[in-house]
Write a protein that holds these residues in place. Sequence first.
Motif, mmCIF file in Angstrom:
data_model
loop_
_atom_site.group_PDB
_atom_site.id
_atom_site.type_symbol
_atom_site.label_atom_id
_atom_site.label_comp_id
_atom_site.label_asym_id
_atom_site.label_seq_id
_atom_site.Cartn_x
_atom_site.Cartn_y
_atom_site.Cartn_z
ATOM 1 N N GLY A 4 0.822 -1.210 0.000
ATOM 2 C CA GLY A 4 0.000 0.000 0.000
ATOM 3 C C GLY A 4 0.853 1.256 0.000
ATOM 4 O O GLY A 4 0.521 2.244 -0.660
ATOM 5 N N HIS A 5 1.973 1.203 0.726
ATOM 6 C CA HIS A 5 2.890 2.354 0.773
ATOM 7 C C HIS A 5 3.472 2.632 -0.608
ATOM 8 O O HIS A 5 3.529 3.780 -1.046
ATOM 9 C CB HIS A 5 4.010 2.064 1.765
ATOM 10 N N ALA B 100 3.773 5.832 -5.652
ATOM 11 C CA ALA B 100 3.628 5.897 -7.101
ATOM 12 C C ALA B 100 2.559 6.899 -7.520
ATOM 13 O O ALA B 100 2.647 7.491 -8.607
ATOM 14 C CB ALA B 100 3.300 4.515 -7.657
ATOM 15 N N ARG B 101 1.565 7.102 -6.673
ATOM 16 C CA ARG B 101 0.490 8.034 -7.009
ATOM 17 C C ARG B 101 0.773 9.455 -6.532
ATOM 18 O O ARG B 101 0.584 10.427 -7.271
ATOM 19 C CB ARG B 101 -0.829 7.537 -6.395
ATOM 20 N N ASN B 102 1.254 9.591 -5.294
ATOM 21 C CA ASN B 102 1.324 10.916 -4.670
ATOM 22 C C ASN B 102 2.565 11.719 -5.031
ATOM 23 O O ASN B 102 2.502 12.950 -5.138
ATOM 24 C CB ASN B 102 1.247 10.780 -3.144
ATOM 25 N N TYR C 8 2.435 15.338 -6.706
ATOM 26 C CA TYR C 8 2.944 16.541 -6.036
ATOM 27 C C TYR C 8 3.766 17.400 -7.002
ATOM 28 O O TYR C 8 3.567 18.612 -7.090
ATOM 29 C CB TYR C 8 3.802 16.181 -4.825
ATOM 30 N N PHE C 9 4.677 16.768 -7.725
ATOM 31 C CA PHE C 9 5.541 17.541 -8.629
ATOM 32 C C PHE C 9 4.731 18.171 -9.765
ATOM 33 O O PHE C 9 5.088 19.233 -10.272
ATOM 34 C CB PHE C 9 6.649 16.656 -9.183
ATOM 35 N N ASN C 10 3.654 17.529 -10.154
ATOM 36 C CA ASN C 10 2.813 18.082 -11.218
ATOM 37 C C ASN C 10 1.937 19.226 -10.717
ATOM 38 O O ASN C 10 1.783 20.246 -11.397
ATOM 39 C CB ASN C 10 1.937 16.986 -11.808
ATOM 40 N N GLY D 128 6.420 8.627 4.075
ATOM 41 C CA GLY D 128 5.176 8.174 3.484
ATOM 42 C C GLY D 128 3.949 9.018 3.721
ATOM 43 O O GLY D 128 2.840 8.552 3.454
ATOM 44 N N LYS D 129 4.094 10.248 4.180
ATOM 45 C CA LYS D 129 2.907 11.074 4.449
ATOM 46 C C LYS D 129 2.540 11.962 3.264
ATOM 47 O O LYS D 129 1.384 12.268 3.046
ATOM 48 C CB LYS D 129 3.130 11.931 5.701
ATOM 49 N N HIS D 130 3.543 12.433 2.531
ATOM 50 C CA HIS D 130 3.340 13.145 1.272
ATOM 51 C C HIS D 130 2.503 14.408 1.411
ATOM 52 O O HIS D 130 1.777 14.789 0.492
ATOM 53 C CB HIS D 130 2.694 12.212 0.230
#
Length: 286
Positions: free
Chosen positions: A175-176, A181-183, A187-189, A244-246
């Motif tokens: 899950g992490h 892979a998603r967050n 964020y950069f986008n 892992g908090k992003h």
Amino acid sequence: FGDHAVAIRLLDIILQGATMALMISLVRRGTGNDLWAAVAAASYALLYVGLNYASTAQTESYVGLLGLGALWLFLYYRRAVGFLLAGFLIGLLFLFKFTLGILLASLAVTELLLFRRSWSKLFIHYIFLGCGFAAAFLLFVAYLAGFDAYEGFQQMQMFLSGYVSLEWGGNALLGHLKEVARNVPAYFNDNYSPLFFIATIIGAVWAVQPPDDDRSTAASKSVILLRSMALSFLLLLVTVIIEGKHMPYQFSRIFPFGAVIGGFGIVWLLRRAALLRTDLYGRLAI
């Protein structure tokens, strides 16, 4: 500044102003490029004010002043005292948040790859960096003992252990990785700006492989600065992934180093655009 919300924000303004001044000094000292220095500082200011109210005045807000300060000493005051102070500043960052201590590894790798002249000198420099880092930790231990604060520190560690287990406990690894892979790309986008991200990539690529037609002393100094910045940027990004908090404020630890790398990329793009325009005018004149 007192126990008031205004005092916290005032301290943060002073802190970020000092960070920008240090950034300008770092780039100018290493390269003599005033434009790069100004663009880097302006980029950092834009990145930082782009954070929402709750994401400023955080632990990560100290990374610029302490991390860039350590790098300045490491690159430009290469004496025993400089290495000790650089290690001490990173030790302070480690006490702010344990994962930020990874910058010590950044300096160690930079020393190995860019400055090693002999193994004996490398070892001595590592000793000084380690002693400075340990001095900050020993001061913290003295504080815990002198002010009877160890019990509170234990309680904080228990809370952090439970907090970390939410991310890494049980079967959370898959899950992490999905969250990363998603967050992280999101964020950069969405927050870092695609244009500035492209400029950062240009600076990082130039650091890894500078053009063959530019081997001047100024270019060599730029490469050393860019490579040390890029390594710190990468390792700090790894710590965000590990935590892992992003949240936006967690990514802000990369801002001081990304601003310098991206600032170089922006200056490079501006100069390429100027050359293309000059070439176009020349063709039209013919």
